[in-house]
Design a protein around this motif. Structure first.
Motif: not given
Ligand code: ZN
Length: 356
Positions: A212, A215-216, A218-223, A228, A231, A354
């Protein structure tokens, strides 16, 4: 010179163990083992107690050694406090035990962990250390050495411990049957703290939490940073659940014992200690997460430096943004204290990330 085998099972801390091996040959009435939490001080204290009781200086196999190691020796007592801090009464209880004549061993040995938590009890402790019964030995343990311990320190032979090395923690975990992969992951999450490593090594969700954090970016591109952060905090809540279960059980036992003994009061102290341990766990867990995240950005930095040709604009920009990200994470790491507001800290950090 006697070979003190009783120390052999302790991994790492070579320098401290060398001192202890020498020191037990001419016993003093008080030792102070100091160093960060989870640096095997208690294990070393028990081994020292065995070496002092043993006729051969800690052979590890005689009856004295065995009893001390199994914690059933009548003349070696590990005293733990009930509340957040040592109380004056607890130190007086320790003093009473200290005055007993040894029934089996050569000495009456008392081990007192976390003696740094003794602001109020320090004077009583000092008095005890100043007039030690002839055959009594104190082994005090401290994670830190605050000012109120200065005088206590001056009465003791000091043995400093350092945080354990990654490889040493892996070795200890592997010896206890933890798989190599899990041991390495737990050692990374433990930041030199063996106690924490032992807890997380049994944590089956650990691998998922590592993923997890990795992946932060990559996640920041969509969440969104807010979502985030929430979560990640939900992950923290799940991670701490086993510790909370242990504490709930401990509190139940304490209540039962208190009722049987007709004891009143003190429950709040136990609850406060649990809260403190849980806060520390959360902070450690966040530190581990931030370290994992730093490593992720560092790998990106290395990849962009290796992958791009000179003057490759994309690679240069990626390197710059990785460096900015690492700086922001370092800043958050430094601001992380026991009292930090997790949600604010994470949302701030993720918002900054971001923009990098
Ligand atoms: Zn022995």
């Amino acid at each position: 010179m006697t070979v003190a085998d009783v120390f052999d099972d302790i991994v790492g801390q070579d320098r401290a163990l060398r001192s202890l091996r020498n020191l037990v040959q001419t016993p003093s009435h008080a030792y102070l083992l100091s160093g960060p939490a989870g640096s095997a001080k208690l294990e070393a204290a028990i081994a020292t107690a065995a070496a002092l009781q043993c006729e051969q200086g800690g052979c590890g196999i005689c009856d004295e050694c065995q009893r001390v190691l199994r914690r059933t020796h009548p003349d070696v007592t590990v005293i733990s406090r009930a509340g957040v801090n040592w109380s004056v009464d607890e130190i007086r209880d320790a003093e009473r035990i200290a005055r007993r004549i040894p029934v089996q061993g050569r000495y009456q040995i008392l081990v007192l962990p976390n003696i740094e938590l003794s602001v109020l009890a320090a004077p009583a402790l000092l008095k005890t250390l100043e007039e030690p019964p002839r055959r009594t030995i104190f082994i005090l343990l401290a994670d830190e050495l605050p000012d109120h311990l200065t005088t206590v320190e001056s009465r003791c032979v000091k043995v400093p411990f350092s945080a354990l090395h990654f490889d040493d923690i892996v070795t200890v975990l592997e010896r206890s049957g933890v798989s190599s992969v899990q041991a390495r992951m737990a050692a990374e999450a433990a930041d030199g703290n063996l106690d924490r490593a032992r807890v997380v090594a049994r944590d089956e969700e650990l691998a998922q939490r590592v993923t997890a954090w990795r992946n932060v970016p990559d996640q920041l591109r969509s969440v969104s940073p807010v979502a985030l952060a929430q979560s990640i905090i939900a992950g923290l809540d799940a991670a701490i659940a086993p510790l909370q279960a242990v504490h709930a059980e401990e509190l139940d036992t304490w209540k039962r014992d208190a009722e049987l003994a007709g004891r009143r009061g003190g429950q709040k102290d136990v609850e406060q200690r649990h809260q403190r341990e849980q806060r520390r766990f959360r902070t450690d867990e966040l530190r581990f997460g931030l370290s994992t995240l730093t490593r992720t950005y560092r790998e990106r930095l290395v990849a962009s430096l290796e992958g791009g040709d000179d003057g490759d604009l994309r690679a240069t920009n990626e390197a710059k943004s990785s460096i900015a990200a690492i700086t922001a994470i370092t800043h958050a790491y430094e601001n992380l204290t026991l009292n930090a507001n997790e949600n604010l800290l994470l949302t701030d950090l993720l918002t900054t990330l971001t923009r990098t």
